[in-house]
Write an enzyme that holds these catalytic residues in place. Sequence first.
Site, PDB file in Angstrom:
ATOM      1  N   LYS A 117       0.843  -1.195   0.000  1.00 62.09           N
ATOM      2  CA  LYS A 117       0.000   0.000   0.000  1.00 62.09           C
ATOM      3  C   LYS A 117       0.873   1.238   0.000  1.00 62.09           C
ATOM      4  O   LYS A 117       1.919   1.276   0.666  1.00 62.09           O
ATOM      5  CB  LYS A 117      -0.927   0.022   1.221  1.00 62.09           C
ATOM      6  CG  LYS A 117      -1.871   1.237   1.253  1.00 62.09           C
ATOM      7  CD  LYS A 117      -2.899   1.131   2.366  1.00 62.09           C
ATOM      8  CE  LYS A 117      -2.315   1.466   3.717  1.00 62.09           C
ATOM      9  NZ  LYS A 117      -1.899   2.899   3.830  1.00 62.09           N
ATOM     10  N   GLU A 187      -9.394   7.682   4.077  1.00 62.09           N
ATOM     11  CA  GLU A 187      -9.154   7.998   5.492  1.00 62.09           C
ATOM     12  C   GLU A 187      -9.613   9.406   5.845  1.00 62.09           C
ATOM     13  O   GLU A 187      -9.227  10.378   5.190  1.00 62.09           O
ATOM     14  CB  GLU A 187      -7.673   7.830   5.857  1.00 62.09           C
ATOM     15  CG  GLU A 187      -7.414   8.152   7.329  1.00 62.09           C
ATOM     16  CD  GLU A 187      -6.044   7.732   7.831  1.00 62.09           C
ATOM     17  OE1 GLU A 187      -5.764   7.947   9.026  1.00 62.09           O
ATOM     18  OE2 GLU A 187      -5.253   7.187   7.039  1.00 62.09           O
TER      19      GLU A 187
END
Length: 280
Positions: A117, A187
């Site tokens: 990621k 996020e």
Amino acid sequence: MSDAPPRKKLSLPQLMSPAAPLVMVTAYDHAQARHAEGAGVDLILVGDSLGNVVLGYDSTAQVTLADMLHHARAVRRGAPQTFMVVDLPFGTYQLGPEEALRAAVQLVQEAGADAVKLEGAAPNDLACVRRISAAGIPVMGHVGLLPQTATAQGGLKVQGKDEASARRTLQGAAALQEAGAFSVVLEAIPAALAALITERVQIPTIGIGAGVECDGQVLVYHDILGVYEGKPMKMVKRYAEVGQLSREALSRYAAEVRERSFPTEANSFGMTDGVLEKLY
């Protein structure tokens, strides 16, 4: 922990077309990984958040590739049947696609990562996603709040609240999909924006502080269990208060040692009859 045999690791196609919301949790060591796999989570993230919750660093930017390798190896041993995503730490992909690929290959070869990621959707970030994906390594993207470079975003703040920021976040998620990412973390963005992104992109969205309409959710192991005492962040829900329980247990242990009530005979070992007398 259940004695039931672990289920088969989910494949990339299964993760990209989930039958139910995806469950993702961070883990940083062997025991945590065993707990996560035993609970039946879909994905484990070996996050660079280990810098904050395990190593005591001030920010995730201080985490090195060596740190990630060390902890990812332990997690892999603890959860061999769970799809494991490992963060590319700060400095591994900012130097360009070839450096990013080199780090990704190392995480796969040496730690058993199933995917990596990286944060952001700037031109260099997208180039890194393309290069790593082209080499056959799945990449998870990450937009919204970017902890590695949060200072440039004005600190650890919710992103996407105004039009410019919301548009940038939406376009970033779409660009990551186009670059070859198999999923994207959203996020600390408004729930409505996360729902729109989830509707617009064809890859799964994994939310953290992004509302319930994402295709999955991720939380930090220590936050779920309340390892650290004090008021949690708004995006967090605690399911236990392990920090408080640990402190109380350690306090009882210390008290029993000082008053000589531990160890008891039940915690001690004996000798063969007659041996002790021969030692005097």
